[in-house]
Design a protein around this motif. Structure first.
Motif, PDB file in Angstrom:
ATOM      1  N   ARG A   1     -41.284  35.440 -25.228  1.00 52.02           N
ATOM      2  CA  ARG A   1     -40.164  36.368 -25.046  1.00 52.02           C
ATOM      3  C   ARG A   1     -39.581  36.716 -26.408  1.00 52.02           C
ATOM      4  NH1 ARG A   1     -39.819  32.142 -21.382  1.00 52.02           N
ATOM      5  NH2 ARG A   1     -39.994  32.721 -19.177  1.00 52.02           N
ATOM      6  N   VAL A   2     -39.294  37.991 -26.617  1.00 51.80           N
ATOM      7  CA  VAL A   2     -38.683  38.462 -27.863  1.00 51.80           C
ATOM      8  C   VAL A   2     -37.414  39.220 -27.494  1.00 51.80           C
ATOM      9  CG1 VAL A   2     -38.995  39.801 -29.980  1.00 51.80           C
ATOM     10  CG2 VAL A   2     -40.986  38.720 -28.882  1.00 51.80           C
ATOM     11  N   TRP A   3     -36.290  38.845 -28.101  1.00 49.49           N
ATOM     12  CA  TRP A   3     -35.040  39.529 -27.775  1.00 49.49           C
ATOM     13  C   TRP A   3     -34.107  39.568 -28.975  1.00 49.49           C
ATOM     14  CZ3 TRP A   3     -35.807  34.394 -26.672  1.00 49.49           C
ATOM     15  CH2 TRP A   3     -34.761  33.493 -26.897  1.00 49.49           C
ATOM     16  N   ILE A   4     -33.085  40.412 -28.849  1.00 51.86           N
ATOM     17  CA  ILE A   4     -32.005  40.461 -29.818  1.00 51.86           C
ATOM     18  C   ILE A   4     -30.868  39.619 -29.242  1.00 51.86           C
ATOM     19  CG2 ILE A   4     -30.361  41.933 -31.054  1.00 51.86           C
ATOM     20  CD1 ILE A   4     -33.241  42.449 -31.853  1.00 51.86           C
ATOM     21  N   GLU A   5     -30.503  38.544 -29.931  1.00 51.91           N
ATOM     22  CA  GLU A   5     -29.469  37.636 -29.437  1.00 51.91           C
ATOM     23  C   GLU A   5     -28.082  38.247 -29.649  1.00 51.91           C
ATOM     24  OE1 GLU A   5     -27.096  35.357 -27.852  1.00 51.91           O
ATOM     25  OE2 GLU A   5     -29.197  34.739 -27.590  1.00 51.91           O
TER      26      GLU A   5
ATOM     27  N   ASP B   1     -34.730  45.429 -21.331  1.00 49.52           N
ATOM     28  CA  ASP B   1     -33.808  44.954 -22.363  1.00 49.52           C
ATOM     29  C   ASP B   1     -34.496  44.062 -23.393  1.00 49.52           C
ATOM     30  OD1 ASP B   1     -31.543  46.155 -21.092  1.00 49.52           O
ATOM     31  OD2 ASP B   1     -31.572  44.528 -19.632  1.00 49.52           O
ATOM     32  N   TYR B   2     -35.521  43.346 -22.971  1.00 48.34           N
ATOM     33  CA  TYR B   2     -36.235  42.433 -23.853  1.00 48.34           C
ATOM     34  C   TYR B   2     -37.692  42.359 -23.421  1.00 48.34           C
ATOM     35  CZ  TYR B   2     -35.646  39.161 -19.930  1.00 48.34           C
ATOM     36  OH  TYR B   2     -35.670  38.568 -18.695  1.00 48.34           O
ATOM     37  N   ASN B   3     -38.537  41.816 -24.284  1.00 43.85           N
ATOM     38  CA  ASN B   3     -39.961  41.687 -23.991  1.00 43.85           C
ATOM     39  C   ASN B   3     -40.280  40.305 -23.436  1.00 43.85           C
ATOM     40  OD1 ASN B   3     -40.969  44.246 -24.855  1.00 43.85           O
ATOM     41  ND2 ASN B   3     -40.653  43.612 -26.972  1.00 43.85           N
ATOM     42  N   GLU B   4     -41.174  40.261 -22.460  1.00 40.65           N
ATOM     43  CA  GLU B   4     -41.669  38.994 -21.926  1.00 40.65           C
ATOM     44  C   GLU B   4     -43.152  39.152 -21.629  1.00 40.65           C
ATOM     45  OE1 GLU B   4     -39.335  36.802 -19.021  1.00 40.65           O
ATOM     46  OE2 GLU B   4     -41.158  36.476 -17.853  1.00 40.65           O
ATOM     47  N   MET B   5     -43.978  38.455 -22.392  1.00 40.86           N
ATOM     48  CA  MET B   5     -45.429  38.603 -22.289  1.00 40.86           C
ATOM     49  C   MET B   5     -46.074  37.305 -21.829  1.00 40.86           C
ATOM     50  SD  MET B   5     -45.457  40.413 -25.956  1.00 40.86           S
ATOM     51  CE  MET B   5     -43.893  39.575 -26.251  1.00 40.86           C
ATOM     52  N   THR B   6     -46.937  37.375 -20.829  1.00 44.02           N
ATOM     53  CA  THR B   6     -47.668  36.207 -20.363  1.00 44.02           C
ATOM     54  C   THR B   6     -49.105  36.286 -20.868  1.00 44.02           C
ATOM     55  OG1 THR B   6     -46.310  36.000 -18.379  1.00 44.02           O
ATOM     56  CG2 THR B   6     -48.455  34.899 -18.356  1.00 44.02           C
ATOM     57  N   ILE B   7     -49.507  35.278 -21.614  1.00 43.19           N
ATOM     58  CA  ILE B   7     -50.842  35.203 -22.205  1.00 43.19           C
ATOM     59  C   ILE B   7     -51.587  34.034 -21.571  1.00 43.19           C
ATOM     60  CG2 ILE B   7     -52.162  34.856 -24.333  1.00 43.19           C
ATOM     61  CD1 ILE B   7     -49.592  35.826 -25.829  1.00 43.19           C
ATOM     62  N   LYS B   8     -52.771  34.290 -21.054  1.00 42.66           N
ATOM     63  CA  LYS B   8     -53.619  33.219 -20.540  1.00 42.66           C
ATOM     64  C   LYS B   8     -54.566  32.790 -21.656  1.00 42.66           C
ATOM     65  CE  LYS B   8     -53.377  34.935 -15.807  1.00 42.66           C
ATOM     66  NZ  LYS B   8     -54.137  35.489 -14.646  1.00 42.66           N
ATOM     67  N   ILE B   9     -54.736  31.472 -21.801  1.00 50.66           N
ATOM     68  CA  ILE B   9     -55.543  30.944 -22.889  1.00 50.66           C
ATOM     69  C   ILE B   9     -56.419  29.817 -22.361  1.00 50.66           C
ATOM     70  CG2 ILE B   9     -53.637  29.402 -23.558  1.00 50.66           C
ATOM     71  CD1 ILE B   9     -54.603  29.634 -26.456  1.00 50.66           C
ATOM     72  N   ARG B  10     -57.663  29.754 -22.862  1.00 46.39           N
ATOM     73  CA  ARG B  10     -58.562  28.671 -22.453  1.00 46.39           C
ATOM     74  C   ARG B  10     -59.644  28.485 -23.506  1.00 46.39           C
ATOM     75  NH1 ARG B  10     -62.025  31.326 -17.384  1.00 46.39           N
ATOM     76  NH2 ARG B  10     -63.581  32.437 -18.660  1.00 46.39           N
ATOM     77  N   SER B  11     -60.352  27.379 -23.391  1.00 47.52           N
ATOM     78  CA  SER B  11     -61.503  27.106 -24.245  1.00 47.52           C
ATOM     79  C   SER B  11     -62.704  27.905 -23.738  1.00 47.52           C
ATOM     80  CB  SER B  11     -61.819  25.610 -24.212  1.00 47.52           C
ATOM     81  OG  SER B  11     -63.068  25.345 -24.811  1.00 47.52           O
ATOM     82  N   THR B  12     -63.644  28.177 -24.613  1.00 46.31           N
ATOM     83  CA  THR B  12     -64.869  28.856 -24.187  1.00 46.31           C
ATOM     84  C   THR B  12     -65.861  27.883 -23.555  1.00 46.31           C
ATOM     85  OG1 THR B  12     -65.799  28.576 -26.401  1.00 46.31           O
ATOM     86  CG2 THR B  12     -64.665  30.662 -25.937  1.00 46.31           C
ATOM     87  N   THR B  13     -65.545  26.578 -23.608  1.00 36.80           N
ATOM     88  CA  THR B  13     -66.394  25.564 -22.996  1.00 36.80           C
ATOM     89  C   THR B  13     -65.593  24.826 -21.925  1.00 36.80           C
ATOM     90  OG1 THR B  13     -65.783  23.700 -24.428  1.00 36.80           O
ATOM     91  CG2 THR B  13     -67.438  25.261 -25.259  1.00 36.80           C
ATOM     92  N   THR B  14     -66.200  23.847 -21.309  1.00 37.24           N
ATOM     93  CA  THR B  14     -65.502  23.070 -20.292  1.00 37.24           C
ATOM     94  C   THR B  14     -64.573  22.026 -20.906  1.00 37.24           C
ATOM     95  OG1 THR B  14     -67.360  21.514 -20.168  1.00 37.24           O
ATOM     96  CG2 THR B  14     -67.356  23.371 -18.613  1.00 37.24           C
TER      97      THR B  14
END
Length: 291
Positions: free
Chosen positions: A253-257, A124-137
């Protein structure tokens, strides 16, 4: 830790949808009505200290069609996301309702009465999980741009659409400027108990009859772009993105309300909607900031 600038440009995804409705059915038409086209990745680029991974555990280092996937990279395609997160190609959005951008209710309007159904992410709707991090410590700060775009001066689909972003336990709902609603939060509406008495295709306080619960939907406004009247956008700060010994997650999340007054068959028929999520550089970063 010394401050340093974070120079990057990431366009994570572009979702294009054309709504298709026959007749004058309301937003709650069971089965949905928005055709989802493939995720675009023509100009997905990252540099300057950020890397990404989709929920399927992969990313891409180049936009070349034949490129092999990598564990962390600068580009995300549809196959970077786990099964069940995205509506399949050729699938359709079904209008759902959410006050907080994470819990959803689906309602159908049949024979002038409302009844509840079970909403499904990726259906019914989109739900995307994105992992994000720095390229350094080092921990870094970033910014995220959220935009909804219509076409040919008709932004009815933009008005009915919502995007939510969850980062570090906080969820923000984005919508067109001046657009908010009383979202439906009831998960059980027995058939033939709540009538659309004023024939406006949404559930409002005049017809709840003590059966339906509504909650005010608080939104962060997407302001109209000065360069494109069809584009509405906002920027969200992402403080304290983890170093490369770990990562942070962003859920989009992207949906039609469905309880938006613009979410009706007459207004959405054959309309265009694209949702884009981009990451850019913060003005400066403090490695000690982790909130």
């Amino acid at each position: 830790m010394a401050k340093r600038k974070l120079g990057l440009s990431i366009i994570v995804l572009i979702v294009a949808a054309t709504t298709m409705v026959s007749g004058t059915y309301a937003w709650f038409l069971v089965g949905g009505f928005a055709e989802l086209f493939d995720l675009g990745f023509d100009v997905i680029e990252a540099s300057g200290g950020i890397e990404l991974q989709g929920s399927a555990g992969i990313a891409y280092a180049t936009t070349d069609e034949g490129a092999a996937s990598v564990q962390w990279g600068s580009y995300l395609r549809r196959d970077c996301f786990a099964a069940g997160e995205l509506i399949e190609e050729g699938g359709k959005y079904s209008p759902v309702s959410s006050a907080n951008g994470s819990a959803f209710t689906k309602v159908g309007l049949e024979g002038g009465y409302f009844a509840s159904y079970t909403p499904e992410k990726g259906v019914d709707y989109n739900e995307m999980t994105i992992k994000i991090r720095s390229t350094t410590t080092e921990t870094v700060d970033a910014r995220m741009n959220i935009a909804l775009t219509g076409r040919d001066g008709d932004n009815a689909a933009v008005s009915a659409a919502r995007v939510s972003v969850t980062y570090k336990g906080n969820t923000t709902v984005f919508a067109m400027a001046g657009d908010a609603t009383s979202a439906v939060t009831t998960n059980d509406i027995p058939m033939a108990t709540v009538m659309d008495s004023n024939n406006n295709s949404i559930i409002d306080s005049s017809e709840t009859q003590g059966v339906v619960s509504l909650a005010a939907q608080t939104v962060t406004e997407l302001a109209q772009s000065a360069a494109d009247a069809n584009r509405y956008e906002a920027t969200m700060e992402l403080p304290g993105v983890a170093g490369n010994t770990g990562y942070d997650e962003i859920v989009v999340r992207v949906w039609i309300e469905g309880n938006d007054t613009d979410c009706t068959g007459e207004k959405l028929s054959a309309k265009h909607l694209s949702a884009s999520i981009t990451f850019g550089s913060s003005a400066e970063n403090s490695g000690s900031e982790t909130t």
